[in-house]
Design an enzyme around this catalytic site. Sequence first.
Site, PDB file in Angstrom:
ATOM      1  N   ASP A 210       0.848  -1.189   0.000  1.00  0.00           N
ATOM      2  CA  ASP A 210       0.000   0.000   0.000  1.00  0.00           C
ATOM      3  C   ASP A 210       0.890   1.247   0.000  1.00  0.00           C
ATOM      4  O   ASP A 210       1.944   1.256  -0.638  1.00  0.00           O
ATOM      5  CB  ASP A 210      -0.902  -0.045   1.247  1.00  0.00           C
ATOM      6  CG  ASP A 210      -2.257   0.600   1.030  1.00  0.00           C
ATOM      7  OD1 ASP A 210      -2.283   1.831   0.830  1.00  0.00           O
ATOM      8  OD2 ASP A 210      -3.279  -0.090   1.061  1.00  0.00           O
ATOM      9  N   HIS A 251      -3.463   6.056   3.755  1.00  0.00           N
ATOM     10  CA  HIS A 251      -4.301   4.924   3.380  1.00  0.00           C
ATOM     11  C   HIS A 251      -3.773   3.605   3.935  1.00  0.00           C
ATOM     12  O   HIS A 251      -4.521   2.808   4.520  1.00  0.00           O
ATOM     13  CB  HIS A 251      -4.401   4.858   1.861  1.00  0.00           C
ATOM     14  CG  HIS A 251      -5.330   3.812   1.346  1.00  0.00           C
ATOM     15  ND1 HIS A 251      -4.926   2.527   1.079  1.00  0.00           N
ATOM     16  CD2 HIS A 251      -6.648   3.852   1.041  1.00  0.00           C
ATOM     17  CE1 HIS A 251      -5.949   1.820   0.621  1.00  0.00           C
ATOM     18  NE2 HIS A 251      -7.006   2.607   0.596  1.00  0.00           N
ATOM     19  N   ASN A 343     -14.289   0.076  -6.711  1.00  0.00           N
ATOM     20  CA  ASN A 343     -15.426   0.910  -6.316  1.00  0.00           C
ATOM     21  C   ASN A 343     -16.085   1.585  -7.517  1.00  0.00           C
ATOM     22  O   ASN A 343     -16.539   2.717  -7.427  1.00  0.00           O
ATOM     23  CB  ASN A 343     -14.979   1.997  -5.331  1.00  0.00           C
ATOM     24  CG  ASN A 343     -14.563   1.440  -3.993  1.00  0.00           C
ATOM     25  OD1 ASN A 343     -14.602   0.240  -3.773  1.00  0.00           O
ATOM     26  ND2 ASN A 343     -14.160   2.307  -3.101  1.00  0.00           N
ATOM     27  N   SER A 424     -11.510  -0.830  -0.465  1.00  0.00           N
ATOM     28  CA  SER A 424     -10.200  -0.758   0.190  1.00  0.00           C
ATOM     29  C   SER A 424     -10.315  -1.087   1.662  1.00  0.00           C
ATOM     30  O   SER A 424      -9.381  -1.597   2.276  1.00  0.00           O
ATOM     31  CB  SER A 424      -9.609   0.651   0.053  1.00  0.00           C
ATOM     32  OG  SER A 424      -9.057   0.872  -1.206  1.00  0.00           O
TER      33      SER A 424
END
Length: 447
Positions: A210, A251, A343, A424
Site C-alpha cells: 500500500d 491509506h 469501487n 479498500s
Amino acid sequence: MGVASSLDSSVRLRIALGVLLALGALGLSVAARLGSPGRAADATPVHDLDATRSETVGASGALLLDLDDDLSDDQRAALAQAIDDAVAPFDWPDGTLGVELSAAGRLYRLNIPESELADLRRSLSGQGAVESLEREHTLGLPVDPRAIDFTPNDASDSPEAPAPDTVAPARGAFRPNDPYYRHQWHLDQVQMPHAWLRTRGRGVVVAVIDTGVLYRDHERGRRAPDLAGTRFAAGWDFVDGDATPDDEHGHGTHVAGTIAQSTHNAIGVAGVAPDATIMPIRVLDARGAGRSGDIAAAIRWAADHGADVINMSLGGGLPSRAMASAIEYAHDKGVVVVAAAGNTGRGRVEYPAAYEHVIAVGAVRMDGTRAYYSSYGDALDLMAPGGDLRVDQNGDGMPDGVVQNTMVRGDPMQHDYLGFQGTSMAAPHVAGVVALLRAEGLRDPDA
C-alpha cells in the site's frame, strides 16, 4: 488536530467528506473523522486511495520485462544482446536487462521510448526465457478539494474507556475496552467478539502492500498512536528503494489498522487480528501514485520474506502479466492474496482482485446490503464491511464508515480516528480473518 494516546472528554465527532480520484478507479471515498467540532473545512481533505474514474491510469514511460526465474547465464547474455541491438540508438547501457525490480523474480524495468516496444518485441521473439514484455502503468491520486464539517447530535461520546472488568458483553462474547469500538459496527458484523475468544492471529504475518504504514517515529512522521502495541516485521519501500516503508499518505496505515490495530488497550479502536504481525510494504507515494512493476516486485518480496497473507487495497482496470505471475508465485509458496474488488459500482472486478489465486472482496454496508460503490461480477469471491458514510444505520451518531487510526491531511506528524468507505476497507477485514484462520492451522491458500 491529531489524537494521541488519550483524548479530552470534550472531543466530538467531526466528519470530513473527500471525493478522490485514484488507483485505477477504485471508487468514491468519503472520510469521517473523530475530532473536535468547530474547525473550518479544509481545502485538502483526508483522502483515501479509492476513486471514481480512471483518467489517471496511464503509461509510466517504461516497459516491464519479466523473465523465467531459472534464467541461465547464456540466456541472460543472449537477451542482453537482443535488447542492445533493438535500442542502441537510445544510448542503452550495453549488456544490461534494465533496472532490476526483483532479482529472484527476474523482473526488470526498461526505460526506453514506448515507440520501441514493437521493435523490442520482435528482437525478443523466440526467446523462451521471456515470460512477458508489457507497458508499465502508473496510477495517480488527484484530490477533489471538497470537505464538509459535521458535529453530531450525540454530544455524550466520550473517548474515556471503561475499566476492563466493567466491559459489558452486550455486543458479543467479548468486547474490547477501546473507547471508539462503539463505532466499529464493522467488527461486530464479521463476528469478531466471538472469534477473539478463540484466536487473535498470533504468529501470522500479513503484508500490507500500500502507501506504507506509520509504524515508527522518525524525523518527518510519528507512529500512529493506536499501533503502539501492534507487531511489525521488516518491510520494504519500493518507492524510495530502502527499508523504511513510512506512510506519507494515510491509506496504508488505515488498512493496517483494520487488520491488526492494537486492541483492548483502552485507546482508540480495535483490529480484526490484533496479535498478527504487519509487514509494511510501500508501493504508492505521498500522492497515492504507484507503478505496476513495483507492485509485482512487492508481491514476490513479501512471499520471499515470510508473509503468510498479502492485502492489496489498490487496483485498476488494466491487467498486468507481470503482476499475475507474481501472484501465482506467492500462491505457490502458500501465501493467501486478498485484494479490493473496486469501487466502480459496475459488474466488473478490477485488477489485481480479478486474477486467479486472489480473494476478490466487495463491500457491504451496515445492513449487509451491497454498498452502492462496490464493484461486482463473476470474479467476486466475498463481501465484507466497507461502509456507507451517507447513512447512520446503527444510530451511533456517526455515519457508517470503517474507523481506524491514521494520519490527518497529508501530515504524518498528526493523527486522528478516521472513518473511510470503500472496498479498500473491506479487503483488510478479509485479510484479518484469513490471519485468524492461519493461526488456527489452516495453511492451504485454496482452502
